[in-house]
Design an enzyme around this catalytic site. Structure first.
Site, PDB file in Angstrom:
ATOM      1  CE  LYS A 192      -1.894   3.022   1.793  1.00 22.71           C
ATOM      2  NZ  LYS A 192      -1.692   4.421   1.327  1.00 22.71           N
ATOM      3  N   GLY A 223      -4.700   4.200  -3.012  1.00 19.41           N
ATOM      4  CA  GLY A 223      -5.846   5.082  -2.787  1.00 19.41           C
ATOM      5  C   GLY A 223      -5.405   6.377  -2.139  1.00 19.41           C
ATOM      6  N   PRO A 226      -7.021   7.635   3.711  1.00 22.48           N
ATOM      7  CG  PRO A 226      -7.164   8.920   5.670  1.00 22.48           C
ATOM      8  CD  PRO A 226      -7.407   8.965   4.203  1.00 22.48           C
ATOM      9  CB  VAL A 228      -6.605   2.487   1.089  1.00 21.80           C
ATOM     10  CG1 VAL A 228      -6.024   1.304   0.341  1.00 21.80           C
ATOM     11  CG2 VAL A 228      -7.633   3.217   0.230  1.00 21.80           C
ATOM     12  N   GLY A 229      -5.270   2.144   3.869  1.00 25.40           N
ATOM     13  CA  GLY A 229      -4.274   1.576   4.783  1.00 25.40           C
ATOM     14  C   GLY A 229      -4.935   1.055   6.049  1.00 25.40           C
ATOM     15  CD  GLU A 267      12.070   0.832   9.261  1.00 21.20           C
ATOM     16  OE1 GLU A 267      12.135   1.301   8.125  1.00 21.20           O
ATOM     17  OE2 GLU A 267      12.892   0.041   9.726  1.00 21.20           O
ATOM     18  CB  CYS A 301      12.869   9.643   8.609  1.00 23.34           C
ATOM     19  SG  CYS A 301      13.658   8.264   7.755  1.00 23.34           S
ATOM     20  CD  GLU A 399       9.569  13.666  10.828  1.00 23.96           C
ATOM     21  OE1 GLU A 399       8.358  13.397  10.870  1.00 23.96           O
ATOM     22  OE2 GLU A 399      10.428  12.887  10.400  1.00 23.96           O
TER      23      GLU A 399
END
Ligand code: NAD
Length: 494
Positions: A192, A223, A226, A228-229, A267, A301, A399
Site C-alpha cells: 500500500k 488510494g 487513509p 485504504v491503509g 519506522e 527521516c 519533525e
C-alpha cells in the site's frame, strides 16, 4: 515556473494487482500531481475496502505454498526482479521525478538503484539460514517426563501475510526494503504505497508479476484516502504490518493492530540530533548538515536537522552553513545542477512554512529564509536556517520534514547529550569530533537507533530503526530478514 519535467513515461491506466488479476479501483481513481509543475502525471486507482479485503485474502491463500518453496526459487525470483528493475530504470527515473518531485540526482542515484541493490541483497538473504542451534541441556526427571539430554533449535519461520505501508519520500526504495526481505523469508505481501506517488510502485508490481511471482504472493492496493491503509491494518488475514511513515499514523496503526495482536515493524519520524564538538572538522560537519537541504529537500527521516554545536564554534558554523545554503540551486528537478527540488504537496509546504513562522515567533533568528523561492507553480520551500534556538522551541522539538536546519548552542558535553536526548524522537543522530574515541563514547549516550560519527553516510548491513517515538523493531541487512519472521523453538531429546 515552467519546468521541463517529462511525464511521457506514464503508462496508465494504472491498476491494482489482487490475487494475480489487474483490476481498476472499485472506488474509481484519483489524480497524481507533479509537485514541480502541478500538472497531472496520471490517475491512480482508488481502492474500496472490498479491494483491500480481496488483496489480503489472496495473500493469505498464497502463503502456505509460497512459505514452503525452495529458498533457491525465492532467491531466483528476487534476483530476476532486480534485473528487470535495472532494465526499466531509464523509464522509471523520469516517472519518480514527476510523481515524487525528486531531483535528477536523487531520482537517478537513490530512488531506483537502491531498490535494485535491495533485491540483490535479499535474493542472497533468501539463502541465509537464520536458525540458531541451542546447546544440549540436561534436564532431571520430573513428574512431567523422564530426565533427558535436551537438544533444540531456535527457528525463524515466516510471519505470514505482511501489509507493507510506505511513505511518499522514497516510494520504490522504501517499498522494496519491505517486500524483498519479507518475500525472501517466505511471507506474502500486500503493498500500500503512499497516496501522493504510487505509480512507480505499481510499475514495481508489474515487474514482480512479469518475472513470475506466483498469483497472490504480491498484491498492491492504492488510494488517496487513509481508509485504504486502515482497512489493511484491520484485516484478519494480515499477520504483520510493516509501516514507514509519521509517528501520528504509526500510533494509530499500533492501536488498531493491537486488537488482532499484529506483529509490527514501525519506522517513524525523526529529528536527527547532530552534535558538533569543539574539535569538529567543520568541512565535514557543514557538508553533512547541508544534506538536509540538498537531499530530497529535507524530506528524509534520518537527516541531521537539529544541530547542537559547542558555543566556541557556533558563529563559524552558522556563517558557513548560511554560505552553503545560499549556494544551493533551487529549481526544476530535471536540470542537472538543481540541488533543491519541490516538496511533495501544498499541504506539506504549508506545514513547513508554519514551523518556520513558529520559530521566528518564538525568538529564533532566521539566518537563511527559504519561505519564498519565487516560483508561480509547484510546491516550494528553499533552504532555511534557524539559529539561536533553544530546545523548547517548536521547530526544534517537532519533525519538519523539509529543508530546515535549526541550531542550538551548548557549553559542555553533558549539556550536549542532555539536549540531544531531550526529544520525542531517536532515529538517526550524528557526532562530529576529530577525537573519535570520545565521539564513540558520546554516541553511546545518545538515545537513538543509529549514530554516525563524522559522516552522514549509511551502512546497509547495520540495524535500522528508532528509539522512543521513532518506532519499534529493526530492519537492515540480516535484521531485515529476522523482522519478517516468528521465532519458533523446536526441541527434542538428544
Ligand atoms: P504518513 O504517515 O502520512 O503516511 C504514510 C502511509 O500511511 C501512507 O501510505 C498513508 O496512506 C498511510 N496511512 C495514513 N493513515 C493511515 C491509517 N490510519 N492506517 C494505515 N495507513 C495509513 O507519512 P508520509 O507523510 O507519507 O511520510 C512522512 C513521514 O514518514 C515522516 O514522519 C517521516 O519521518 C516518516 N519516514 C520515516 C522513515 C523511517 O525509516 N523511520 C522513512 C521515511 C519516512
Amino acid at each position: 515556473m515552467a519546468t521541463t519535467t517529462d511525464t511521457s513515461t506514464t503508462r496508465g491506466p494504472y491498476r491494482q494487482l489482487v490475487g494475480g488479476e489487474w483490476l481498476p479501483g472499485s472506488d474509481g481513481s484519483y489524480e497524481i500531481i507533479n509537485p514541480a509543475t502541478e500538472e497531472v502525471v496520471a490517475e491512480a486507482p482508488e481502492a474500496s475496502t472490498d479491494d483491500v479485503r480481496a488483496a489480503a485474502a489472496a495473500a493469505a491463500e498464497a502463503f502456505p505454498a509460497w512459505s514452503r518453496t525452495d529458498p533457491r526459487e525465492r532467491a531466483a525470483l528476487l534476483e530476476a526482479a532486480g534485473k528487470r528493475l535495472a532494465e526499466r530504470t531509464p523509464e522509471l527515473i523520469p516517472l519518480v521525478i514527476a510523481e515524487a518531485g525528486a531531483t535528477s540526482s536523487v531520482g537517478s542515484l537513490m530512488q531506483i538503484p537502491v531498490a535494485i541493490s535491495r533485491f540483490d541483497r535479499y535474493a542472497r538473504g533468501a539463502l541465509t539460514d537464520l536458525a540458531r542451534p541451542l546447546p544440549p541441556q540436561p534436564i532431571a526427571t520430573t513428574p512431567l517426563a523422564p530426565g533427558a539430554l535436551m537438544g533444540g533449535v531456535a527457528n525463524r519461520v515466516p510471519v505470514g501475510v505482511v501489509a507493507c505501508i510506505s511513505p511518499y519520500n522514497f516510494p520504490t526504495t522504501n517499498m522494496v526494503g519491505k517486500i524483498a526481505p519479507a518475500l525472501a523469508v517466505g511471507c506474502t505481501v500486500v503493498m500500500k504505497p503512499a497516496p501522493q506517488d504510487p505509480l512507480c510502485v505499481i510499475e514495481l508490481a508489474k515487474i514482480l508479476d512479469e518475472v513470475g511471482f506466483p498469483k497472490g504472493v504480491v498484491n498492491i492496493v492504492t488510494g488517496a484516502k487513509p481508509e485504504v491503509g486502515a482497512a489493511l491494518v484491520d484485516d484478519d488475514n494480515v499477520d504483520m504490518v510493516s509501516f514507514t511513515g509519521s509517528t501520528t499514523v504509526g500510533i494509530k496503526i499500533m492501536e488498531a493492530g493491537a486488537r488482532t495482536m499484529k506483529r509490527q515493524l514501525q519506522e517513524l519520524g525523526g529529528k536527527g540530533a547532530c552534535v558538533v564538538c569543539e574539535d569538529a572538522d567543520l568541512d565535514k560537519a557543514v557538508s553533512g548538515i547541508a544534506s538536509v537541504w540538498g537531499f530530497h529537500t529535507g524530506q528524509i527521516c534520518t537527516a541531521p536537522t537539529r544541530v547542537i554545536v559547542h558555543r566556541s564554534r557556533y558563529d563559524e558554523l552558522v556563517s558557513r552553513l548560511a554560505e552553503a545554503a545560499k549556494a544551493l540551486k533551487v529549481g526544476d528537478p530535471l536540470e542537472a545542477d538543481t540541488v533543491v527540488g519541490p516538496v511533495i504537496s501544498g499541504v506539506q509546504r504549508d506545514r513547513i512554512l508554519g514551523h518556520i513562522e513558529n520559530g521566528v515567533k518564538e525568538g529564533a533568528e532566521l539566518v537563511v529564509d527559504g519561505r519564498d523561492p519565487g516560483f508561480d507553480k509547484g510546491y516550494w520551500v528553499g533552504p532555511t536556517l534557524l539559529a539561536g534556538c533553544d530546545n523548547a522551541m517548536s521547530p526544534v522539538r517537532e519533525e519538519i520534514f523539509g529543508p530546515v536546519v535549526v541550531v542550538v548552542p551548548f557549553d559542555d558535553e553533558d549539556e550536549a547529550i542532555r539536549i540531544a536526548n531531550d526529544s520525542d524522537y531517536g532515529l538517526f543522530s550524528y557526532v562530529f569530533s576529530e577525537e573519535t574515541p570520545r565521539a564513540f563514547e558520546l554516541a553511546k549516550q545518545i538515545r537513538s537507533g543509529r549514530v554516525a560519527i563524522n559522516t552522514v553516510q549509511t551502512h546497509h548491513e547495520a540495524p535500522f530503526g528508532g528509539f522512543k517515538l521513532s518506532g519499534v523493531g529493526r530492519d537492515g541487512g540480516d535484521y531485515g530478514l529476522e523482522a519478517y519472521t516468528e521465532l519458533q523453538a523446536v526441541i527434542w531429546p538428544a
